[in-house]
Scaffold this active site. Structure first.
Site, PDB file in Angstrom:
ATOM      1  N   GLN A 185       0.840  -1.196   0.000  1.00 26.89           N
ATOM      2  CA  GLN A 185       0.000   0.000   0.000  1.00 26.89           C
ATOM      3  C   GLN A 185       0.878   1.250   0.000  1.00 26.89           C
ATOM      4  O   GLN A 185       0.360   2.353  -0.078  1.00 26.89           O
ATOM      5  CB  GLN A 185      -0.890   0.013   1.250  1.00 26.89           C
ATOM      6  CG  GLN A 185      -1.883  -1.131   1.291  1.00 26.89           C
ATOM      7  CD  GLN A 185      -2.599  -1.237   2.629  1.00 26.89           C
ATOM      8  OE1 GLN A 185      -1.983  -1.111   3.690  1.00 26.89           O
ATOM      9  NE2 GLN A 185      -3.888  -1.491   2.596  1.00 26.89           N
ATOM     10  N   HIS A 189      -1.485   1.014  -4.563  1.00 24.63           N
ATOM     11  CA  HIS A 189      -1.937   2.411  -4.661  1.00 24.63           C
ATOM     12  C   HIS A 189      -1.083   3.206  -5.636  1.00 24.63           C
ATOM     13  O   HIS A 189      -1.052   4.428  -5.580  1.00 24.63           O
ATOM     14  CB  HIS A 189      -1.908   3.088  -3.291  1.00 24.63           C
ATOM     15  CG  HIS A 189      -2.908   2.519  -2.334  1.00 24.63           C
ATOM     16  ND1 HIS A 189      -2.957   2.864  -1.013  1.00 24.63           N
ATOM     17  CD2 HIS A 189      -3.898   1.621  -2.516  1.00 24.63           C
ATOM     18  CE1 HIS A 189      -3.931   2.199  -0.408  1.00 24.63           C
ATOM     19  NE2 HIS A 189      -4.505   1.433  -1.306  1.00 24.63           N
ATOM     20  N   CYS A 225      -3.474  13.733 -21.795  1.00 32.98           N
ATOM     21  CA  CYS A 225      -2.843  12.940 -22.861  1.00 32.98           C
ATOM     22  C   CYS A 225      -2.119  11.713 -22.338  1.00 32.98           C
ATOM     23  O   CYS A 225      -1.682  10.869 -23.115  1.00 32.98           O
ATOM     24  CB  CYS A 225      -1.892  13.808 -23.686  1.00 32.98           C
ATOM     25  SG  CYS A 225      -0.347  14.194 -22.830  1.00 32.98           S
ATOM     26  N   CYS A 258       1.543  20.290 -18.919  1.00 36.13           N
ATOM     27  CA  CYS A 258       2.076  19.193 -19.726  1.00 36.13           C
ATOM     28  C   CYS A 258       2.837  19.758 -20.929  1.00 36.13           C
ATOM     29  O   CYS A 258       2.330  20.610 -21.642  1.00 36.13           O
ATOM     30  CB  CYS A 258       0.920  18.309 -20.193  1.00 36.13           C
ATOM     31  SG  CYS A 258       1.441  16.968 -21.265  1.00 36.13           S
ATOM     32  N   CYS A 298       0.794  18.388 -24.339  1.00 36.36           N
ATOM     33  CA  CYS A 298      -0.519  18.872 -24.807  1.00 36.36           C
ATOM     34  C   CYS A 298      -0.894  20.217 -24.187  1.00 36.36           C
ATOM     35  O   CYS A 298      -1.925  20.783 -24.536  1.00 36.36           O
ATOM     36  CB  CYS A 298      -1.600  17.837 -24.503  1.00 36.36           C
ATOM     37  SG  CYS A 298      -2.029  17.713 -22.766  1.00 36.36           S
ATOM     38  N   SER A 301      -2.813  -1.343   6.421  1.00 32.00           N
ATOM     39  CA  SER A 301      -4.147  -0.986   6.883  1.00 32.00           C
ATOM     40  C   SER A 301      -5.171  -1.884   6.200  1.00 32.00           C
ATOM     41  O   SER A 301      -5.175  -2.009   4.983  1.00 32.00           O
ATOM     42  CB  SER A 301      -4.429   0.480   6.539  1.00 32.00           C
ATOM     43  OG  SER A 301      -5.818   0.705   6.620  1.00 32.00           O
TER      44      SER A 301
HETATM   45 ZN    ZN Z   1      -0.665  16.120 -21.701  1.00 27.95          ZN
END
Ligand code: ZN
Length: 250
Positions: free
Chosen positions: A96, A114, A125, A147, A150, A190
């Site tokens: 976890q 996780h 993207c 990003c 994009c 947990s």
């Molecule tokens: Zn992107």
């Protein structure tokens, strides 16, 4: 933690052919890393998507706590689990934790339930970035990363925020592995939330022995086969040492 329980578990480890391990935040805590999957760090996904302010607050918080992750080192619990793997006593490790310390310790079969805090993904993207690079951008005065591919500005680590489902593939894989194991060690994890809370029952139904090693009591303590109360960083090296002695003698 009584000597009898420890010795019983040592014998189960020696006798087992397939051992599956689940680790959790107690291992992170012993290396000084906070629990990044804790809802207090993570906004609801809808708020994160809708509001630039929410994203800015999130990144500000991550920038503050990131040094604890960057500087963290594996502790004796991580190292003992590598030791169990090296003597052929660990089939698969689910965790976890999101800090990558099992990998850093040298564990080869790690499945992160996780996901991880070490990467950041563009939700538009899908481009991935190492988190250091994103934090480097934030150091230059931006409050929200964008990003490069994009231009989108909704980037997040692939861990589940409130409102997002847990990763499916990883959980399915855990179920598959537990169908075939004969010993399931739950270490500093947990068991409060689904789907992980049902894993001990599943393992027991399939005939595996289930052992909890933890500093804390949990509701599952009553129906597993053994509970060792203690710090994983102290209990695991002891178990490994005793198991190895058995191997040398035989
Ligand atoms: Zn992107």
């Amino acid at each position: 933690m009584t000597k009898d329980v420890l010795e019983t578990v040592v014998n189960w480890i020696k006798d087992a052919n397939k051992i599956v391990v689940l680790t959790g935040v107690e291992l992170s805590a012993e290396s000084g890393v906070p629990d990044f999957s804790d809802p207090k760090f993570n906004p609801h996904i809808n708020d994160f998507r809708a509001s630039r302010d929410v994203r800015a607050q999130y990144w500000k918080k991550i920038k503050e706590i990131y040094p604890s992750l960057a500087n963290a080192q594996p502790n004796p619990a991580h190292e003992a689990l590598v030791g169990l793997e090296m003597i052929g006593k660990l089939d698969c490790l689910f965790t976890q934790t999101t800090d990558g310390l099992h990998h850093r310790a040298g564990q080869s079969t790690v499945i992160e339930l996780h996901s991880t805090m070490l990467w950041v993904t563009c939700t538009n993207c899908g481009k991935d970035y190492p988190i250091d690079r994103i934090l480097g951008v934030l150091e230059k005065g931006k409050d929200v990363p964008e990003c490069e591919e994009c231009g989108g500005d909704i980037l997040k680590p692939p861990i589940s925020f409130p409102g997002q489902p847990p990763p499916h593939w990883e959980v399915r894989e855990a179920w598959m592995m537990l169908h075939n194991c004969d010993l399931f060690l739950i270490i500093g994890a947990s068991l409060d939330t689904q789907p992980v809370s049902s894993l001990p029952t599943l393992a027991k139904e399939r005939g595996a022995k289930v052992v909890i090693i933890s500093e804390r009591e949990s509701q599952a303590d009553d129906y597993v086969d053994a509970v060792i109360y203690g710090k994983p960083s102290q209990v695991l090296p002891y178990l490994l040492k005793r198991v190895k002695e058995g191997i040398e003698v035989s």
